[in-house]
Enzyme design. Sequence first.
Site, PDB file in Angstrom:
ATOM      1  N   LYS A  30      -3.133  21.916  -8.875  1.00  0.00           N
ATOM      2  CA  LYS A  30      -2.795  23.067  -9.738  1.00  0.00           C
ATOM      3  C   LYS A  30      -2.034  22.583 -10.966  1.00  0.00           C
ATOM      4  O   LYS A  30      -1.172  21.693 -10.863  1.00  0.00           O
ATOM      5  CB  LYS A  30      -1.925  24.062  -8.968  1.00  0.00           C
ATOM      6  CG  LYS A  30      -2.690  24.781  -7.887  1.00  0.00           C
ATOM      7  CD  LYS A  30      -1.862  25.891  -7.268  1.00  0.00           C
ATOM      8  CE  LYS A  30      -2.672  26.562  -6.174  1.00  0.00           C
ATOM      9  NZ  LYS A  30      -1.888  27.013  -5.061  1.00  0.00           N
ATOM     10  N   ASP A  67      -1.679  12.158  -3.318  1.00  0.00           N
ATOM     11  CA  ASP A  67      -1.769  13.632  -3.347  1.00  0.00           C
ATOM     12  C   ASP A  67      -2.138  14.074  -4.768  1.00  0.00           C
ATOM     13  O   ASP A  67      -1.438  13.726  -5.719  1.00  0.00           O
ATOM     14  CB  ASP A  67      -0.430  14.242  -2.922  1.00  0.00           C
ATOM     15  CG  ASP A  67      -0.081  13.835  -1.488  1.00  0.00           C
ATOM     16  OD1 ASP A  67      -0.984  13.858  -0.640  1.00  0.00           O
ATOM     17  OD2 ASP A  67       1.081  13.470  -1.229  1.00  0.00           O
ATOM     18  N   GLU A 107       0.858  -1.186   0.000  1.00  0.00           N
ATOM     19  CA  GLU A 107       0.000   0.000   0.000  1.00  0.00           C
ATOM     20  C   GLU A 107       0.894   1.236   0.000  1.00  0.00           C
ATOM     21  O   GLU A 107       1.650   1.480   0.947  1.00  0.00           O
ATOM     22  CB  GLU A 107      -0.949   0.040   1.204  1.00  0.00           C
ATOM     23  CG  GLU A 107      -1.921   1.209   1.047  1.00  0.00           C
ATOM     24  CD  GLU A 107      -2.730   1.562   2.286  1.00  0.00           C
ATOM     25  OE1 GLU A 107      -2.729   0.803   3.263  1.00  0.00           O
ATOM     26  OE2 GLU A 107      -3.348   2.644   2.273  1.00  0.00           O
ATOM     27  N   ASP A 143     -10.228  11.103  -5.192  1.00  0.00           N
ATOM     28  CA  ASP A 143     -11.365  12.026  -5.164  1.00  0.00           C
ATOM     29  C   ASP A 143     -11.225  13.051  -6.282  1.00  0.00           C
ATOM     30  O   ASP A 143     -12.107  13.881  -6.459  1.00  0.00           O
ATOM     31  CB  ASP A 143     -11.403  12.778  -3.828  1.00  0.00           C
ATOM     32  CG  ASP A 143     -10.130  13.580  -3.626  1.00  0.00           C
ATOM     33  OD1 ASP A 143      -9.033  12.978  -3.727  1.00  0.00           O
ATOM     34  OD2 ASP A 143     -10.208  14.800  -3.399  1.00  0.00           O
ATOM     35  N   ASP A 155      10.140   5.869  -0.084  1.00  0.00           N
ATOM     36  CA  ASP A 155       9.502   6.528  -1.230  1.00  0.00           C
ATOM     37  C   ASP A 155       9.081   5.467  -2.243  1.00  0.00           C
ATOM     38  O   ASP A 155       9.867   4.582  -2.594  1.00  0.00           O
ATOM     39  CB  ASP A 155      10.506   7.504  -1.861  1.00  0.00           C
ATOM     40  CG  ASP A 155       9.831   8.417  -2.858  1.00  0.00           C
ATOM     41  OD1 ASP A 155       9.097   7.927  -3.737  1.00  0.00           O
ATOM     42  OD2 ASP A 155      10.039   9.643  -2.742  1.00  0.00           O
TER      43      ASP A 155
HETATM   44  C1  LIG Z   1      -3.563  12.129   0.615  1.00  0.00           C
HETATM   45  S1  LIG Z   1      -2.720  11.018   1.617  1.00  0.00           S
HETATM   46  C2  LIG Z   1      -3.731   9.549   1.502  1.00  0.00           C
HETATM   47  C3  LIG Z   1      -3.500   8.621   2.651  1.00  0.00           C
HETATM   48  C4  LIG Z   1      -4.216   7.259   2.625  1.00  0.00           C
HETATM   49  N1  LIG Z   1      -3.822   6.478   1.471  1.00  0.00           N
HETATM   50  C5  LIG Z   1      -5.702   7.367   2.708  1.00  0.00           C
HETATM   51  O1  LIG Z   1      -6.364   7.095   1.703  1.00  0.00           O
HETATM   52  O2  LIG Z   1      -6.205   7.703   3.781  1.00  0.00           O
HETATM   53  C6  LIG Z   1      -1.310  10.577   0.636  1.00  0.00           C
HETATM   54  C7  LIG Z   1      -0.222   9.875   1.418  1.00  0.00           C
HETATM   55  O3  LIG Z   1       0.807   9.476   0.493  1.00  0.00           O
HETATM   56  C8  LIG Z   1       2.080   9.744   1.068  1.00  0.00           C
HETATM   57  N2  LIG Z   1       3.037   9.891  -0.043  1.00  0.00           N
HETATM   58  C9  LIG Z   1       3.165  10.947  -0.867  1.00  0.00           C
HETATM   59  N3  LIG Z   1       4.138  10.713  -1.784  1.00  0.00           N
HETATM   60  C10 LIG Z   1       4.635   9.475  -1.518  1.00  0.00           C
HETATM   61  C11 LIG Z   1       5.667   8.677  -2.096  1.00  0.00           C
HETATM   62  N4  LIG Z   1       6.390   9.133  -3.137  1.00  0.00           N
HETATM   63  N5  LIG Z   1       5.923   7.452  -1.571  1.00  0.00           N
HETATM   64  C12 LIG Z   1       5.197   7.004  -0.510  1.00  0.00           C
HETATM   65  N6  LIG Z   1       4.208   7.710   0.075  1.00  0.00           N
HETATM   66  C13 LIG Z   1       3.923   8.935  -0.415  1.00  0.00           C
HETATM   67  C14 LIG Z   1       1.846  10.992   1.892  1.00  0.00           C
HETATM   68  O4  LIG Z   1       2.820  11.171   2.892  1.00  0.00           O
HETATM   69  C15 LIG Z   1       0.449  10.746   2.458  1.00  0.00           C
HETATM   70  O5  LIG Z   1       0.485  10.049   3.692  1.00  0.00           O
END
Ligand SMILES: C[S@@+](CC[C@H](N)C(=O)[O-])C[C@H]1O[C@@H](n2cnc3c(N)ncnc32)[C@H](O)[C@@H]1O
Length: 233
Positions: free
Chosen positions: A139, A135, A60, A171, A112
């Site tokens: 923009k 994320d 995940e 979303d 990452d």
């Molecule tokens: C908008 S949140 C969604 C969290 C979760 N998946 C949920 O649906 O509740 C996005 C998550 O992805 C993580 N994230 C962003 N870029 C990432 C990357 N390159 N590798 C791993 N995680 C990442 C962020 O730190 C954040 O916790």
Amino acid sequence: MRKVGTIIDNLRSGEKAPNRHENPYLTEALQLSEYLLTQAELQKVFPNIFKDMQKPIVVEVGCYMGKNVIELAQGNNNMNFLGIDITYKRVVKSARKLKRFDINNGKIAICDARYLMNDLLPDQFLDGICVFFPDPWPKDRHEKNRLLNQQFIQVVYQKLKPNGFFWFKSDHLVYFTQTNDLLLKSGFVADDFDNNQPRPQPDNIIGGPYETAFQKLFINKGIPFYQRVYLKI
Ligand SMILES: C[S@@+](CC[C@H](N)C(=O)[O-])C[C@H]1O[C@@H](n2cnc3c(N)ncnc32)[C@H](O)[C@@H]1O
């Protein structure tokens, strides 16, 4: 992220914490070594991430506070789940829950997704990959920061075993639609199912009523979201 991982690595190897790094999350990370891996540790133990490596492995990406990876692990004892995130407070909170619930088919890594997919995993290693509410970088000028682009999706396809799945939720309709097109162009086949019904076993696809933290938030606010499962046939 790499820096925090390195600090945890150094603390775990017995180095004293420099003052500015003395924070409760880093201290707690030291006690969670069974559940929380740094990128370097993941590389070191690889491919033996889990106790039972015979079970299918699902990653995940962006596991946030661990809600989903924990529920998936608890609900699918016959599978292993690796949750990764780049934010150390979130991975500590996730690993804390794995420990609290004594989950042995789940692990968390501060890692990452690009490193995991591009540099660590061999091809055809994973049975499933979940990316829930990445994320959206809404923009125009930030679009280039989105995780799910053509290059990443191609790598994801390679890392999955035949019949492996990619489960995507967002979303953001534009991001969802663009990603859907890229997935289908990359060779994935959409596997539509009734989201409220668990998938019949033993096809290794996990549907069911799993709700991520962000999903819950959107539901509570009445914001629509989109999800689909794709198969590597
Ligand atoms: C908008 S949140 C969604 C969290 C979760 N998946 C949920 O649906 O509740 C996005 C998550 O992805 C993580 N994230 C962003 N870029 C990432 C990357 N390159 N590798 C791993 N995680 C990442 C962020 O730190 C954040 O916790």
